[in-house]
Design an enzyme around this catalytic site. Sequence first.
Site, mmCIF file in Angstrom:
data_model
loop_
_atom_site.group_PDB
_atom_site.id
_atom_site.type_symbol
_atom_site.label_atom_id
_atom_site.label_comp_id
_atom_site.label_asym_id
_atom_site.label_seq_id
_atom_site.Cartn_x
_atom_site.Cartn_y
_atom_site.Cartn_z
ATOM 1 N N ASN A 117 0.830 -1.203 0.000
ATOM 2 C CA ASN A 117 0.000 0.000 0.000
ATOM 3 C C ASN A 117 0.865 1.252 0.000
ATOM 4 O O ASN A 117 1.831 1.345 0.758
ATOM 5 C CB ASN A 117 -0.905 0.014 1.236
ATOM 6 C CG ASN A 117 -1.785 -1.226 1.329
ATOM 7 O OD1 ASN A 117 -2.161 -1.799 0.303
ATOM 8 N ND2 ASN A 117 -2.107 -1.639 2.540
ATOM 9 N N GLN A 175 -2.145 2.590 3.721
ATOM 10 C CA GLN A 175 -0.818 2.523 4.340
ATOM 11 C C GLN A 175 -0.837 3.255 5.670
ATOM 12 O O GLN A 175 -1.114 4.450 5.734
ATOM 13 C CB GLN A 175 0.239 3.156 3.424
ATOM 14 C CG GLN A 175 1.638 3.095 4.047
ATOM 15 C CD GLN A 175 2.702 3.771 3.186
ATOM 16 O OE1 GLN A 175 2.400 4.435 2.212
ATOM 17 N NE2 GLN A 175 3.946 3.592 3.561
ATOM 18 N N HIS A 199 6.551 -1.561 2.893
ATOM 19 C CA HIS A 199 6.469 -2.929 3.415
ATOM 20 C C HIS A 199 5.441 -3.712 2.609
ATOM 21 O O HIS A 199 4.569 -3.131 1.952
ATOM 22 C CB HIS A 199 6.101 -2.928 4.909
ATOM 23 C CG HIS A 199 4.776 -2.287 5.211
ATOM 24 N ND1 HIS A 199 4.612 -0.925 5.270
ATOM 25 C CD2 HIS A 199 3.552 -2.819 5.455
ATOM 26 C CE1 HIS A 199 3.346 -0.646 5.554
ATOM 27 N NE2 HIS A 199 2.674 -1.787 5.657
ATOM 28 N N PHE A 200 5.554 -5.016 2.660
ATOM 29 C CA PHE A 200 4.694 -5.903 1.883
ATOM 30 C C PHE A 200 3.898 -6.800 2.827
ATOM 31 O O PHE A 200 4.461 -7.361 3.766
ATOM 32 C CB PHE A 200 5.534 -6.781 0.945
ATOM 33 C CG PHE A 200 6.225 -6.012 -0.137
ATOM 34 C CD1 PHE A 200 7.391 -5.311 0.129
ATOM 35 C CD2 PHE A 200 5.701 -5.978 -1.413
ATOM 36 C CE1 PHE A 200 8.039 -4.583 -0.861
ATOM 37 C CE2 PHE A 200 6.343 -5.249 -2.421
ATOM 38 C CZ PHE A 200 7.509 -4.553 -2.138
ATOM 39 N N HIS A 201 2.607 -6.941 2.549
ATOM 40 C CA HIS A 201 1.766 -7.876 3.295
ATOM 41 C C HIS A 201 1.712 -9.199 2.531
ATOM 42 O O HIS A 201 1.383 -9.208 1.345
ATOM 43 C CB HIS A 201 0.352 -7.325 3.454
ATOM 44 C CG HIS A 201 0.285 -5.996 4.139
ATOM 45 N ND1 HIS A 201 0.015 -5.863 5.480
ATOM 46 C CD2 HIS A 201 0.490 -4.748 3.684
ATOM 47 C CE1 HIS A 201 0.035 -4.584 5.816
ATOM 48 N NE2 HIS A 201 0.323 -3.877 4.742
#
Lengths: 86, 86
Positions: A34, A41, A47-49
């Site tokens: 996001n 976000q 960052h990655f989910h």
Amino acid sequence: MPPELVGRVTAHLPRLSRAVMQLTSAEGFNILQNNGSVAGQHVPHVHFHIIPRVGTDGLGYRWLKSTYAPGRAEQVQRQLRDILRS
Amino acid sequence: MPPELVGRVTAHLPRLSRAVMQLTSAEGFNILQNNGSVAGQHVPHVHFHIIPRVGTDGLGYRWLKSTYAPGRAEQVQRQLRDILRS
């Protein structure tokens, strides 16, 4: 974020995703990243989910049920190509 | 997908995302990558969705409103670390 750095960060995603899949025995997964508060976000760094999924989880992306007017998709595609070529 | 290839593909995302943002004048964007039909993957090759967002669009990820039992999050974290170290 510089392209090279994006590449170095995302190269870890397969290994991390496999670990999440192994741990959760999920059937699939989403990777979601996001950008901006309007995009969900809330933590102010990239960052990655990794979201493990099973068929019955009811998760997913909320889409708007609408369509482009005839010819609009092609127009957007052309405009995007022009921007990328400029 | 080999990590090196993931890195080479995703290195294009900043450029493509900027073009989408320029074209749509959006305020943010999501990058979404789905793996498996249960995760919403309908096209059978690796691909990334760049989803421009504005504050009023009503889009987003549907979350389950539930929480881990006390200590469960830490347990999952430990298990994931063990898998990654093995």
